[in-house]
Design an enzyme around this catalytic site. Structure first.
Site, PDB file in Angstrom:
ATOM      1  N   ASP A 247       0.855  -1.188   0.000  1.00 51.92           N
ATOM      2  CA  ASP A 247       0.000   0.000   0.000  1.00 51.92           C
ATOM      3  C   ASP A 247       0.891   1.237   0.000  1.00 51.92           C
ATOM      4  O   ASP A 247       1.842   1.328   0.785  1.00 51.92           O
ATOM      5  CB  ASP A 247      -0.901   0.011   1.231  1.00 51.92           C
ATOM      6  CG  ASP A 247      -1.909   1.145   1.183  1.00 51.92           C
ATOM      7  OD1 ASP A 247      -2.940   0.991   0.504  1.00 51.92           O
ATOM      8  OD2 ASP A 247      -1.653   2.189   1.829  1.00 51.92           O
ATOM      9  N   ASN A 255      -1.881  13.003  -5.047  1.00 50.43           N
ATOM     10  CA  ASN A 255      -3.019  13.033  -5.962  1.00 50.43           C
ATOM     11  C   ASN A 255      -3.810  14.336  -5.823  1.00 50.43           C
ATOM     12  O   ASN A 255      -4.234  14.939  -6.819  1.00 50.43           O
ATOM     13  CB  ASN A 255      -3.917  11.829  -5.686  1.00 50.43           C
ATOM     14  CG  ASN A 255      -4.723  11.401  -6.903  1.00 50.43           C
ATOM     15  OD1 ASN A 255      -4.231  11.428  -8.024  1.00 50.43           O
ATOM     16  ND2 ASN A 255      -5.964  11.009  -6.683  1.00 50.43           N
ATOM     17  N   HIS A 260      -5.449  14.145 -10.716  1.00 46.91           N
ATOM     18  CA  HIS A 260      -5.607  12.712 -10.979  1.00 46.91           C
ATOM     19  C   HIS A 260      -4.724  12.221 -12.124  1.00 46.91           C
ATOM     20  O   HIS A 260      -4.255  11.077 -12.109  1.00 46.91           O
ATOM     21  CB  HIS A 260      -7.071  12.387 -11.274  1.00 46.91           C
ATOM     22  CG  HIS A 260      -7.965  12.564 -10.084  1.00 46.91           C
ATOM     23  ND1 HIS A 260      -7.893  11.740  -8.985  1.00 46.91           N
ATOM     24  CD2 HIS A 260      -8.943  13.472  -9.818  1.00 46.91           C
ATOM     25  CE1 HIS A 260      -8.791  12.120  -8.089  1.00 46.91           C
ATOM     26  NE2 HIS A 260      -9.444  13.176  -8.572  1.00 46.91           N
ATOM     27  N   ASP A 264      -2.272   9.143 -11.802  1.00 45.92           N
ATOM     28  CA  ASP A 264      -2.234   7.953 -12.665  1.00 45.92           C
ATOM     29  C   ASP A 264      -0.822   7.705 -13.189  1.00 45.92           C
ATOM     30  O   ASP A 264      -0.364   6.554 -13.271  1.00 45.92           O
ATOM     31  CB  ASP A 264      -3.192   8.122 -13.840  1.00 45.92           C
ATOM     32  CG  ASP A 264      -4.645   8.002 -13.432  1.00 45.92           C
ATOM     33  OD1 ASP A 264      -4.912   7.548 -12.302  1.00 45.92           O
ATOM     34  OD2 ASP A 264      -5.530   8.356 -14.244  1.00 45.92           O
ATOM     35  N   ASP A 290      -4.421   2.610  -4.887  1.00 46.88           N
ATOM     36  CA  ASP A 290      -2.966   2.607  -4.685  1.00 46.88           C
ATOM     37  C   ASP A 290      -2.509   1.337  -3.975  1.00 46.88           C
ATOM     38  O   ASP A 290      -1.497   1.329  -3.286  1.00 46.88           O
ATOM     39  CB  ASP A 290      -2.537   3.847  -3.895  1.00 46.88           C
ATOM     40  CG  ASP A 290      -3.176   3.909  -2.509  1.00 46.88           C
ATOM     41  OD1 ASP A 290      -4.137   3.154  -2.268  1.00 46.88           O
ATOM     42  OD2 ASP A 290      -2.705   4.711  -1.683  1.00 46.88           O
ATOM     43  N   ARG A 310      12.878  -4.726  -0.822  1.00 45.37           N
ATOM     44  CA  ARG A 310      13.215  -4.230  -2.158  1.00 45.37           C
ATOM     45  C   ARG A 310      12.052  -3.426  -2.733  1.00 45.37           C
ATOM     46  O   ARG A 310      12.255  -2.407  -3.409  1.00 45.37           O
ATOM     47  CB  ARG A 310      13.544  -5.396  -3.095  1.00 45.37           C
ATOM     48  CG  ARG A 310      14.871  -6.073  -2.817  1.00 45.37           C
ATOM     49  CD  ARG A 310      15.391  -6.822  -4.037  1.00 45.37           C
ATOM     50  NE  ARG A 310      14.440  -7.805  -4.540  1.00 45.37           N
ATOM     51  CZ  ARG A 310      14.325  -9.044  -4.088  1.00 45.37           C
ATOM     52  NH1 ARG A 310      15.096  -9.449  -3.076  1.00 45.37           N
ATOM     53  NH2 ARG A 310      13.463  -9.887  -4.611  1.00 45.37           N
TER      54      ARG A 310
END
Length: 379
Positions: A247, A255, A260, A264, A290, A310
């Site tokens: 997350d 955002n 937006h 994106d 997300d 990682r």
């Protein structure tokens, strides 16, 4: 048949002339016997014509039957390989119904066209042929003759005439038909019908695959979507492995600040970084918004933590969005796949571990444990 009739007639005439001398029988006028020979010749010619007609009709019936069978078999087929297998069976049936007909399916490979299938009486496998032997655009050129190479003649076992037909809808693939002394027109007609059926079935299979791919792919990032990831989790469950729930931290702030479209663009960049960070054989997916996930089919807890770290490092690097620079982080939760657990249960445990990592300060990895059952996961 004509030679046989001529021989029989000659034998009758010879017996007529020699009979009285050899067996003492009453002489028979040779003219009377000779007078029957034209009738015999006409009878033989008619019988030969009728036999040829019947044989041709039987061949045509068998070719039509092969094409009808192919049409029935192709109905509902959505797998490209299955379509090509059925086509191979139909080519064999058409060649069997057309004595002497040979067929080679060739696909482009650089300067050569390589055989991918053949049917009919070949002594050995047909060889690759130079692209220069096939003039024009392979995808649209009409039927045209092809000069045989020595290798092709050797494989066929006879010096045959060869004609080439493009395979509609399959660029770079052609069908080579050969027979001696010439390729029969009825074989070419059957081949055209077969190619049209196969081309239509292949287009249907491609359309089905495209629809299936779209149904399992996230449109924004090109990663697997939630449905594909859940299906992969279910398939992997008996063998074990790990699910990592990723997350983004502070994505909403970026955002809201940049809009937006920039959001994106950021998600697409994150997807590319996650894909580059996972191992070969791991599956990376976007679950929505997300939220991302990774299926790690093998490894222990240490491997899951290392992969999670990682992912965190890959996401945490700054992202250039037009003239602005954005920073986001990632919180990762990992859960082991349990043979008796459902995909949704595995994702819930990974989700809970992710929220534990977020609650501990973000930009870190946590692994599912009983203690996470106490963590409240936002709805």
């Amino acid at each position: 048949m004509a030679l046989h009739a001529t021989g029989v007639g000659a034998a009758l005439l010879a017996a007529t002339l020699a009979g009285p001398h050899l067996f003492g029988t009453a002489p028979v006028h040779a003219a009377a016997v000779a007078g029957t020979l034209p009738v015999m010749a006409v009878t033989v010619a008619v019988a030969r014509h009728l036999a040829s007609q019947l044989f041709g009709r039987e061949q045509s019936r068998r070719r039509d039957g092969a094409l009808a069978t192919l049409g029935t078999q192709l109905l509902g087929l959505t797998d490209r390989d299955a379509v090509l297998r059925r086509a191979g069976e139909a080519w064999a049936a058409v060649c069997a119904a057309t004595p002497g007909l040979r067929v080679v399916v060739l696909a482009g490979a650089g300067e050569l066209l390589v055989p991918v299938g053949h049917a009919g009486p070949f002594r050995s496998d047909p060889p690759p042929l130079p692209r220069s032997s096939f003039p024009g655009d392979l995808a649209v050129s009409p039927e045209y003759p092809v000069s045989p190479t020595a290798e092709l003649t050797g494989a066929a076992g006879v010096r045959a005439a060869w004609s080439c037909l493009p395979m509609p809808g399959v660029p770079g693939t052609v069908v080579l038909m050969g027979a001696a002394p010439a390729v029969p027109s009825e074989g070419v007609v059957a081949a055209r019908s077969l190619l049209n059926q196969v081309s239509l079935a292949l287009r249907g299979a491609e359309a089905h695959e495209e629809v299936r791919t779209r149904a399992l792919t996230d449109a924004l990032t090109g990663l697997a979507n939630r449905a594909a990831f859940t299906s992969a989790l279910d398939a992997q469950r008996p063998s074990g492995g790990w699910a990592l729930f990723v997350d983004l931290d502070d994505f909403k702030r970026v955002n809201d600040r940049l809009g937006h479209a920039a959001g994106d663009e950021l998600l697409a960049e994150v997807a590319a970084r996650l894909s580059a960070a996972v191992r070969e054989g791991d599956l990376c997916a976007r679950l929505g918004g997300d939220e991302f996930a990774v299926l790690m089919p093998d490894g222990d807890e240490a491997d899951a933590r290392a992969l999670g770290q990682r992912l965190v490092e890959a996401v945490s690097r700054p992202v250039l969005l037009g003239e602005d620079t954005a920073w986001v982080g990632a919180s990762v939760g990992a859960a082991r796949l349990e043979p008796g657990g459902s995909p949704s249960a595995t994702l819930r445990r990974a989700d809970a571990a992710m929220y534990a990592a977020k609650a501990a300060g973000k930009n870190r990895v946590d692994v599912s444990s009983p203690a996470h059952d106490e963590v409240t996961v936002p709805a």
